[in-house]
Motif scaffolding. Structure first.
Motif: not given
Length: 536
Positions: A462-467
């Motif tokens: 769910m981490a926002s970092d990946w997108p």
């Protein structure tokens, strides 16, 4: 009391990157760069101000994933290796510059001194645990430490999954208590990502305030009475502080903000890319993957290829000028607001901590200059959001609007054409995690560990970092691989539990790789208990 209050919130965050299966891993350098260029220099600056009796107060968010990595023995050891490798490079650079590039020798010496200072402080002052430095500054009343979502998830994209949002908030608070021995009173919403109702999860965890983007109040159905210059109270009593777009842009804008000044150091010109491979090979990654080394000898200069040599004395003058300009602008805004507000204005400023020192080399010096100049003024002060609420406990009750600080003000950055595919898989994983929590509640022993690992994998996905990384096109392959691995790992648990089985060998390996959130409880995803908690 000064008439104009500035509430600075800095968010220190790194995605959870830990690869013990490799002797050295490229993306782990992101953490090491942040420690050496931002966290250690910032702690040094704060403690210097404190020792000299310069008053200051600000709010500092430390993400749970960052805290986990900063206290991880493997990563602590690798950071030490990183510093020593760069110390060797610094000594080599002084010799090279003395013979070939005399104009850069002084800069090489400056970088080597910084590395040596970091090594000494990391071992002698902090015993490899720099979180102790932040705890110390909170105990002395200079920092208000707060938390953010467990894996820095962009919450609006999960608004239809209360169990997932609840797990992100609850686990974050639990993690903060583990590291700092007290419950946080504030909460950093990743990317200023707010949607109506998220405050219910914060209230459940006794959170008193969070930050918002400017348009969150502008677009609210009810007219805001004091603009962005005072907090609002959500209907449930949790306070939202909207950041001041104008003052923020003086620092944040990549077009005309202070960091774009041609006298400041150029981030992208680094010897890791400029020097011959035979020379730089020992200090980059195999096989011949060039990386930033931190040894940068050029100023921003302009948009062309030609760059002037970086001159620290010129940059120092700009730092002082920009600090004075910032406070002048805040003061002038305060004078205008004095005519229309019924209370002293509060300017909320919210930044990623890594902007200072890492992306903007002179950023820590600028912040120090601002705090010093503000301390000498009689009309500007830095105070925390909690301090302001003590002075003005009553606020307008208003329902903020969905918003973020991302481009376009909503979710475009995290749901563009390159990364929107993520969510159909991620939402399905959340639904299946909820299914597992309902079908197998309150398990023990191996099954409990197995289900906890499933919950851990969902949260990490769910981490926002990946997108965000995929959107920017930087290290996109790594980000996509991480997403697929976390979702694939979750599916291992789901498929085994559908057979009422546990893959013990896989579980042991997974637990050793991702040691974040040791106290996680998969029952957080039990939808029935989530509804009971947040609706009753």
């Amino acid at each position: 009391m000064a008439k104009n209050s500035i509430g600075l919130i800095l968010n220190a965050h790194m995605p959870y990157i830990r690869h013990p299966e490799y002797p050295r891993f490229l993306e782990e350098d992101w953490l090491f760069e942040a420690i050496s260029e931002t966290y250690l220099p910032m702690l040094r600056m704060f403690k210097k101000l404190r020792s000299e009796g310069v008053p200051f107060k600000l709010t500092f968010s430390l993400s749970p994933t960052l805290c986990s990595m900063l206290t991880d023995p493997i990563l602590q050891g690798r950071f030490t290796d990183y510093l020593r490798l760069h110390q060797e490079l610094g000594e080599k650079e002084i010799a090279r510059c003395g013979a070939e590039d005399t104009e850069c020798k002084q800069l090489a010496q400056m970088y080597l001194e910084n590395i040596t200072k970091n090594l000494e402080e990391y071992f002698e002052t902090y015993q490899c645990d720099i979180l102790s430095g932040f705890r110390d500054l909170e105990e002395s009343g200079h920092l208000e430490l707060i938390t953010t979502t467990a894996t820095h998830a962009f919450l609006p994209l999960f608004s239809e999954y209360p169990s997932a949002v609840g797990a992100q908030v609850e686990l974050a608070v639990q993690s903060h208590i583990n590291y700092f021995k007290k419950r946080p009173k504030g909460f950093w919403l990743p990317e200023c990502g707010y949607y109506p109702g998220v405050e219910e999860y914060l209230q459940r965890e006794e959170i008193e305030f969070f930050q918002l983007s400017a348009q969150s109040l502008v677009l609210a159905e009810e007219p805001v009475e004091r603009g962005n210059y005072a907090p609002v109270a959500c209907p449930n009593g949790v306070f939202g502080f909207a950041r001041d777009f104008h003052l923020t842009n003086l620092v944040w804008s990549n077009l005309e903000g202070y960091p774009t000044d041609p006298a400041y150091r150029e981030f992208y010109r680094d010897i890791g890319y400029d020097l011959p491979m035979d020379y730089i090979r020992p200090y980059i990654h195999e096989p011949e993957v060039r990386v930033f080394t931190g040894f940068k000898y050029f100023a921003i200069t302009g948009k062309g290829v030609h760059k002037n040599f970086y001159r620290p004395e010129e940059a120092k003058k700009r730092v002082s000028e920009h600090a004075a300009n910032f406070l002048y602008t805040a003061r002038k805004k305060g004078e205008d607001l004095d005519k229309i507000l019924d209370r002293d204005p509060f300017f909320t400023l919210a930044f990623d901590a890594e902007l200072f020192g890492h992306w903007w080399f002179e950023g820590v010096d600028w912040l120090e200059a601002v705090l010093r100049k503000a301390a000498k003024s009689d009309d500007i002060t830095f105070e925390t959001q909690l301090d302001y609420l003590k002075r003005y406990p009553e606020s307008q009750v208003l329902q903020p609007s969905f918003s973020s600080w991302g481009e376009g003000g909503y979710s475009d950055v995290w749901t563009d054409g390159a990364n929107v595919w993520i969510y159909r898989h991620l939402h399905k994983a959340i639904e299946r995690m909820e299914e597992l929590a309902l079908r197998f509640p309150d398990q023990s022993s191996l099954k409990k560990r197995f289900l906890n690992q499933a919950a851990r994998e969902v949260l990490l996905a769910m981490a926002s970092d990946w997108p965000f990384i995929i959107h920017n096109g930087t290290s996109a392959n790594y980000a996509e691989k991480r997403l697929r691995n976390h979702l694939g790992n979750f599916n291992v648990v789901y498929e085994n539990m559908c057979k009422n089985a546990v893959n013990t060998e896989w579980l042991v390996k997974a637990e050793k790789k991702n040691i974040v959130f040791p106290d996680i409880d998969y029952n957080m995803f039990n939808l029935q208990s989530t509804r009971n908690r947040y609706n009753g």
